[in-house]
Each structure stands twice: as structure tokens, then as C-alpha cells.
Design a protein around this motif. Structure first.
Motif, mmCIF file in Angstrom:
data_model
loop_
_atom_site.group_PDB
_atom_site.id
_atom_site.type_symbol
_atom_site.label_atom_id
_atom_site.label_comp_id
_atom_site.label_asym_id
_atom_site.label_seq_id
_atom_site.Cartn_x
_atom_site.Cartn_y
_atom_site.Cartn_z
ATOM 1 N N LEU A 6 43.559 35.999 41.465
ATOM 2 C CA LEU A 6 42.892 37.147 40.853
ATOM 3 C C LEU A 6 43.290 37.273 39.386
ATOM 4 C CD1 LEU A 6 41.256 39.784 40.905
ATOM 5 C CD2 LEU A 6 43.301 40.911 41.764
ATOM 6 N N THR A 7 44.578 37.136 39.115
ATOM 7 C CA THR A 7 45.066 37.217 37.740
ATOM 8 C C THR A 7 44.476 36.102 36.887
ATOM 9 O OG1 THR A 7 47.118 38.226 38.504
ATOM 10 C CG2 THR A 7 47.144 37.252 36.298
ATOM 11 N N GLN A 8 44.451 34.878 37.422
ATOM 12 C CA GLN A 8 43.858 33.750 36.692
ATOM 13 C C GLN A 8 42.389 34.017 36.400
ATOM 14 O OE1 GLN A 8 44.856 30.435 39.377
ATOM 15 N NE2 GLN A 8 45.619 29.409 37.544
ATOM 16 N N CYS A 9 41.677 34.505 37.399
ATOM 17 C CA CYS A 9 40.247 34.780 37.256
ATOM 18 C C CYS A 9 39.996 35.798 36.146
ATOM 19 C CB CYS A 9 39.699 35.275 38.594
ATOM 20 S SG CYS A 9 37.943 35.641 38.593
ATOM 21 N N LEU A 10 40.742 36.895 36.169
ATOM 22 C CA LEU A 10 40.554 37.931 35.150
ATOM 23 C C LEU A 10 40.938 37.438 33.761
ATOM 24 C CD1 LEU A 10 41.833 41.072 37.086
ATOM 25 C CD2 LEU A 10 39.464 40.468 36.561
ATOM 26 N N ASN A 11 42.044 36.707 33.663
ATOM 27 C CA ASN A 11 42.473 36.198 32.358
ATOM 28 C C ASN A 11 41.484 35.187 31.787
ATOM 29 O OD1 ASN A 11 44.765 37.786 32.265
ATOM 30 N ND2 ASN A 11 46.085 36.215 33.138
ATOM 31 N N LEU A 12 40.996 34.272 32.626
ATOM 32 C CA LEU A 12 40.014 33.291 32.152
ATOM 33 C C LEU A 12 38.713 33.979 31.746
ATOM 34 C CD1 LEU A 12 40.573 30.378 34.684
ATOM 35 C CD2 LEU A 12 40.938 30.293 32.212
ATOM 36 N N ALA A 13 38.270 34.944 32.543
ATOM 37 C CA ALA A 13 37.029 35.653 32.227
ATOM 38 C C ALA A 13 37.151 36.390 30.898
ATOM 39 C CB ALA A 13 36.670 36.614 33.350
ATOM 40 N N ARG A 14 38.313 36.968 30.637
ATOM 41 C CA ARG A 14 38.529 37.640 29.345
ATOM 42 C C ARG A 14 38.546 36.630 28.203
ATOM 43 N NH1 ARG A 14 42.290 41.027 32.387
ATOM 44 N NH2 ARG A 14 41.337 43.075 32.596
ATOM 45 N N ALA A 15 39.230 35.501 28.415
ATOM 46 C CA ALA A 15 39.314 34.471 27.376
ATOM 47 C C ALA A 15 37.943 33.892 27.055
ATOM 48 C CB ALA A 15 40.267 33.361 27.815
ATOM 49 N N LEU A 16 37.070 33.831 28.055
ATOM 50 C CA LEU A 16 35.720 33.292 27.857
ATOM 51 C C LEU A 16 34.729 34.374 27.420
ATOM 52 C CD1 LEU A 16 35.695 31.059 31.044
ATOM 53 C CD2 LEU A 16 35.664 30.233 28.686
ATOM 54 N N ASP A 17 35.233 35.580 27.177
ATOM 55 C CA ASP A 17 34.408 36.724 26.758
ATOM 56 C C ASP A 17 33.330 37.080 27.781
ATOM 57 O OD1 ASP A 17 35.805 37.160 24.364
ATOM 58 O OD2 ASP A 17 34.610 35.651 23.326
ATOM 59 N N LEU A 18 33.633 36.863 29.063
ATOM 60 C CA LEU A 18 32.702 37.251 30.118
ATOM 61 C C LEU A 18 32.919 38.698 30.537
ATOM 62 C CD1 LEU A 18 32.874 34.046 32.329
ATOM 63 C CD2 LEU A 18 31.055 34.709 30.750
ATOM 64 N N ILE A 19 34.161 39.170 30.411
ATOM 65 C CA ILE A 19 34.466 40.566 30.704
ATOM 66 C C ILE A 19 35.322 41.123 29.575
ATOM 67 C CG2 ILE A 19 34.319 40.270 33.204
ATOM 68 C CD1 ILE A 19 37.387 40.408 33.301
ATOM 69 N N VAL A 45 32.974 37.290 41.235
ATOM 70 C CA VAL A 45 33.581 36.046 41.726
ATOM 71 C C VAL A 45 32.541 35.171 42.420
ATOM 72 C CG1 VAL A 45 35.274 35.118 43.366
ATOM 73 C CG2 VAL A 45 35.904 36.987 41.841
ATOM 74 N N ALA A 46 31.550 35.780 43.046
ATOM 75 C CA ALA A 46 30.480 34.980 43.652
ATOM 76 C C ALA A 46 29.693 34.241 42.574
ATOM 77 C CB ALA A 46 29.553 35.875 44.472
ATOM 78 N N GLU A 47 29.524 34.884 41.430
ATOM 79 C CA GLU A 47 28.786 34.269 40.324
ATOM 80 C C GLU A 47 29.667 33.306 39.526
ATOM 81 O OE1 GLU A 47 26.215 35.752 36.439
ATOM 82 O OE2 GLU A 47 26.823 37.206 37.944
ATOM 83 N N TYR A 48 30.931 33.679 39.354
ATOM 84 C CA TYR A 48 31.878 32.871 38.577
ATOM 85 C C TYR A 48 33.137 32.619 39.406
ATOM 86 C CZ TYR A 48 29.108 34.109 34.452
ATOM 87 O OH TYR A 48 28.108 34.269 33.551
ATOM 88 N N PRO A 49 33.103 31.664 40.341
ATOM 89 C CA PRO A 49 34.323 31.349 41.098
ATOM 90 C C PRO A 49 35.402 30.798 40.168
ATOM 91 C CG PRO A 49 32.490 29.934 41.768
ATOM 92 C CD PRO A 49 31.967 30.860 40.732
ATOM 93 N N LEU A 50 36.640 30.869 40.609
ATOM 94 C CA LEU A 50 37.770 30.436 39.782
ATOM 95 C C LEU A 50 37.585 29.015 39.277
ATOM 96 C CD1 LEU A 50 40.525 30.962 38.555
ATOM 97 C CD2 LEU A 50 41.554 30.350 40.754
ATOM 98 N N GLU A 51 37.098 28.128 40.124
ATOM 99 C CA GLU A 51 36.910 26.731 39.710
ATOM 100 C C GLU A 51 35.914 26.619 38.564
ATOM 101 O OE1 GLU A 51 36.525 27.819 42.884
ATOM 102 O OE2 GLU A 51 38.434 27.104 43.694
ATOM 103 N N ALA A 57 36.620 26.944 30.799
ATOM 104 C CA ALA A 57 37.731 27.027 29.850
ATOM 105 C C ALA A 57 38.126 25.632 29.362
ATOM 106 C CB ALA A 57 38.925 27.722 30.499
ATOM 107 N N ASN A 58 38.126 24.652 30.265
ATOM 108 C CA ASN A 58 38.451 23.275 29.866
ATOM 109 C C ASN A 58 37.422 22.731 28.879
ATOM 110 O OD1 ASN A 58 40.770 23.127 31.394
ATOM 111 N ND2 ASN A 58 39.744 22.238 33.167
#
Length: 68
Positions: A6-19, A45-51, A57-58
Motif C-alpha cells: 500500500l505504501t509503495q503504491c501510494l508513493n509511486l502514484a504520487r511520484a508519477l503525479d497520478l494522485i 488499484v484495479a486501474e493501476y496495480p502495483l506492478e 516509474a521504471n
């Protein structure tokens, strides 16, 4: 989803300017995009799974490295 995922998901989404922010309302976690509208975390998460977020991000990181 574990707390770490969950933390990874939120941090990546913020870094990618999705949230831009998140908050819990009545025990349900909502994320807010740049439009300002809330979206339930399970819907996000259904729209943007962690993978997918990790792959995005990569690609973003590879693009900035090749630009240098």
C-alpha cells in the motif's frame, strides 16, 4: 494488499503525479487525483496495480537517464 505494498503504491502514484493526496473517510481510503475528485483505493488499484506503477516509474526513470 500488505501495508508495504500500500505504501509503495501510494508513493509511486504520487511520484508519477497520478494522485495528489489521500484520506480515510469512514474507514475507506480515498485517493485524490489532480482533478480533485476522490476515488476509492480499491478502484484506483484495479486501474493501476502495483506492478503497473512500478513499470511506469521504471520507464520514467529510464527516460530521464537517457536524457542526461
Amino acid at each position: 494488499m500488505t501495508q508495504k505494498e500500500l505504501t509503495q503504491c501510494l508513493n509511486l502514484a504520487r511520484a508519477l503525479d497520478l494522485i495528489v493526496s489521500s484520506r480515510t473517510i469512514n474507514g475507506i481510503l480515498y485517493v485524490y487525483g489532480t482533478s480533485g475528485y476522490p476515488k476509492r483505493l480499491d478502484t484506483f488499484v484495479a486501474e493501476y496495480p502495483l506492478e503497473r506503477l512500478q513499470a511506469m516509474a521504471n520507464r520514467m526513470q529510464m527516460g530521464t537517464e537517457s536524457a542526461n
